[in-house]
Scaffold this motif. Structure first.
Motif, PDB file in Angstrom:
ATOM      1  N   ASN A  47      26.970  47.383  61.002  1.00  0.00           N
ATOM      2  CA  ASN A  47      25.978  47.442  62.076  1.00  0.00           C
ATOM      3  C   ASN A  47      25.215  48.761  62.123  1.00  0.00           C
ATOM      4  O   ASN A  47      23.985  48.777  62.148  1.00  0.00           O
ATOM      5  N   VAL A  48      25.949  49.847  62.183  1.00  0.00           N
ATOM      6  CA  VAL A  48      25.319  51.160  62.308  1.00  0.00           C
ATOM      7  C   VAL A  48      26.041  52.154  61.412  1.00  0.00           C
ATOM      8  O   VAL A  48      27.271  52.210  61.400  1.00  0.00           O
ATOM      9  N   MET A  49      25.271  52.930  60.695  1.00  0.00           N
ATOM     10  CA  MET A  49      25.824  54.053  59.933  1.00  0.00           C
ATOM     11  C   MET A  49      25.067  55.302  60.349  1.00  0.00           C
ATOM     12  O   MET A  49      23.899  55.234  60.745  1.00  0.00           O
ATOM     13  N   GLY A  50      25.756  56.431  60.266  1.00  0.00           N
ATOM     14  CA  GLY A  50      25.092  57.642  60.717  1.00  0.00           C
ATOM     15  C   GLY A  50      25.715  58.912  60.182  1.00  0.00           C
ATOM     16  O   GLY A  50      26.751  58.880  59.502  1.00  0.00           O
ATOM     17  N   TRP A  51      25.062  59.980  60.485  1.00  0.00           N
ATOM     18  CA  TRP A  51      25.528  61.323  60.130  1.00  0.00           C
ATOM     19  C   TRP A  51      25.708  62.123  61.407  1.00  0.00           C
ATOM     20  O   TRP A  51      24.855  62.101  62.299  1.00  0.00           O
ATOM     21  N   TYR A  52      26.818  62.832  61.481  1.00  0.00           N
ATOM     22  CA  TYR A  52      27.119  63.742  62.567  1.00  0.00           C
ATOM     23  C   TYR A  52      27.364  65.114  61.962  1.00  0.00           C
ATOM     24  O   TYR A  52      27.617  65.234  60.763  1.00  0.00           O
ATOM     25  N   ASP A  89      31.316  49.227  63.021  1.00  0.00           N
ATOM     26  CA  ASP A  89      31.185  47.828  62.689  1.00  0.00           C
ATOM     27  C   ASP A  89      32.250  47.027  63.403  1.00  0.00           C
ATOM     28  O   ASP A  89      33.430  47.373  63.335  1.00  0.00           O
ATOM     29  N   ASN A  90      31.816  46.000  64.105  1.00  0.00           N
ATOM     30  CA  ASN A  90      32.749  45.114  64.802  1.00  0.00           C
ATOM     31  C   ASN A  90      33.709  45.878  65.696  1.00  0.00           C
ATOM     32  O   ASN A  90      34.900  45.563  65.748  1.00  0.00           O
ATOM     33  N   GLY A  91      33.193  46.888  66.389  1.00  0.00           N
ATOM     34  CA  GLY A  91      34.005  47.640  67.336  1.00  0.00           C
ATOM     35  C   GLY A  91      34.896  48.689  66.724  1.00  0.00           C
ATOM     36  O   GLY A  91      35.631  49.383  67.434  1.00  0.00           O
ATOM     37  N   LEU A  92      34.846  48.835  65.426  1.00  0.00           N
ATOM     38  CA  LEU A  92      35.659  49.849  64.758  1.00  0.00           C
ATOM     39  C   LEU A  92      34.770  50.982  64.258  1.00  0.00           C
ATOM     40  O   LEU A  92      33.628  50.750  63.857  1.00  0.00           O
ATOM     41  N   THR A  93      35.341  52.176  64.264  1.00  0.00           N
ATOM     42  CA  THR A  93      34.615  53.367  63.830  1.00  0.00           C
ATOM     43  C   THR A  93      35.332  53.997  62.651  1.00  0.00           C
ATOM     44  O   THR A  93      36.559  54.137  62.662  1.00  0.00           O
ATOM     45  N   TYR A  94      34.564  54.345  61.650  1.00  0.00           N
ATOM     46  CA  TYR A  94      35.107  54.957  60.446  1.00  0.00           C
ATOM     47  C   TYR A  94      34.412  56.296  60.200  1.00  0.00           C
ATOM     48  O   TYR A  94      33.215  56.428  60.432  1.00  0.00           O
ATOM     49  N   TRP A  95      35.191  57.253  59.724  1.00  0.00           N
ATOM     50  CA  TRP A  95      34.662  58.580  59.420  1.00  0.00           C
ATOM     51  C   TRP A  95      34.978  58.962  57.976  1.00  0.00           C
ATOM     52  O   TRP A  95      36.070  58.682  57.478  1.00  0.00           O
ATOM     53  N   GLY A  96      34.019  59.635  57.357  1.00  0.00           N
ATOM     54  CA  GLY A  96      34.283  60.232  56.064  1.00  0.00           C
ATOM     55  C   GLY A  96      34.762  61.655  56.259  1.00  0.00           C
ATOM     56  O   GLY A  96      34.729  62.195  57.370  1.00  0.00           O
ATOM     57  N   GLN A  97      35.195  62.274  55.191  1.00  0.00           N
ATOM     58  CA  GLN A  97      35.558  63.678  55.291  1.00  0.00           C
ATOM     59  C   GLN A  97      34.269  64.492  55.381  1.00  0.00           C
ATOM     60  O   GLN A  97      33.213  64.015  55.036  1.00  0.00           O
ATOM     61  N   GLY A  98      34.324  65.671  55.846  1.00  0.00           N
ATOM     62  CA  GLY A  98      33.122  66.460  56.025  1.00  0.00           C
ATOM     63  C   GLY A  98      32.636  67.089  54.736  1.00  0.00           C
ATOM     64  O   GLY A  98      33.389  67.282  53.782  1.00  0.00           O
ATOM     65  N   THR A  99      31.353  67.419  54.744  1.00  0.00           N
ATOM     66  CA  THR A  99      30.770  68.191  53.657  1.00  0.00           C
ATOM     67  C   THR A  99      30.020  69.356  54.294  1.00  0.00           C
ATOM     68  O   THR A  99      29.253  69.186  55.236  1.00  0.00           O
ATOM     69  N   GLN A 100      30.277  70.550  53.783  1.00  0.00           N
ATOM     70  CA  GLN A 100      29.749  71.755  54.422  1.00  0.00           C
ATOM     71  C   GLN A 100      28.320  72.038  53.986  1.00  0.00           C
ATOM     72  O   GLN A 100      28.011  72.014  52.783  1.00  0.00           O
ATOM     73  N   VAL A 138      37.192  50.457  55.900  1.00  0.00           N
ATOM     74  CA  VAL A 138      36.069  51.077  55.199  1.00  0.00           C
ATOM     75  C   VAL A 138      36.402  52.546  54.949  1.00  0.00           C
ATOM     76  O   VAL A 138      36.736  53.289  55.876  1.00  0.00           O
ATOM     77  N   GLN A 139      36.321  52.944  53.704  1.00  0.00           N
ATOM     78  CA  GLN A 139      36.494  54.358  53.375  1.00  0.00           C
ATOM     79  C   GLN A 139      35.132  54.940  53.021  1.00  0.00           C
ATOM     80  O   GLN A 139      34.351  54.311  52.306  1.00  0.00           O
ATOM     81  N   LEU A 140      34.878  56.125  53.556  1.00  0.00           N
ATOM     82  CA  LEU A 140      33.595  56.789  53.349  1.00  0.00           C
ATOM     83  C   LEU A 140      33.823  58.122  52.654  1.00  0.00           C
ATOM     84  O   LEU A 140      34.715  58.883  53.041  1.00  0.00           O
TER      85      LEU A 140
END
Length: 114
Positions: A31-36, A98-109, A1-3
């Motif tokens: 399963n879960v999506m979020g913002w950090y 999702d399914n035990g894997l974690t994906y990150w997008g690039q940051g936005t300031q 998954v690319q974000l």
């Protein structure tokens, strides 16, 4: 998954921004999506998350001001940020678990300053 995150910018205190996170795949089954976010010199922290079933979790500091949502038809997640404060200044990252894997997008300031 690319974000792919977008929508950051500079605003004055009290202003609003909407962040978007476009996924390269269908998000309806994720399963879960979020913002950090991560401010200089600080650890990355959860801002808000949203499960596939619609359950949300938010940091206390953003409750009543930020809204997380996802549009499955557009494969995009959003973070509506209102009443922004200088302490919201940070780089914001979208995340998918999702399914035990974690994906990150690039940051936005996001910069909140008068």
């Amino acid at each position: 998954v690319q974000l792919q995150a977008s929508g950051g910018g500079s605003v004055q205190p009290g202003g609003s921004l909407r962040l978007s996170c476009a996924a390269s795949t269908e998000i309806r089954s994720i399963n879960v999506m979020g913002w950090y976010r991560q401010a200089p010199g600080k650890e990355r922290e959860l801002v808000a998350s949203l499960t596939r079933g619609g359950r949300t979790n938010k940091a206390e500091s953003v409750k009543g001001r930020f809204t997380i949502s996802r549009d499955n038809a557009k494969n995009t997640m959003y973070l509506q940020m209102n009443s922004l404060k200088p302490e919201d200044t940070a780089t914001y990252y979208c995340n998918a678990n999702d399914n035990g894997l974690t994906y990150w997008g690039q940051g936005t300031q996001v910069t909140v300053s008068s």
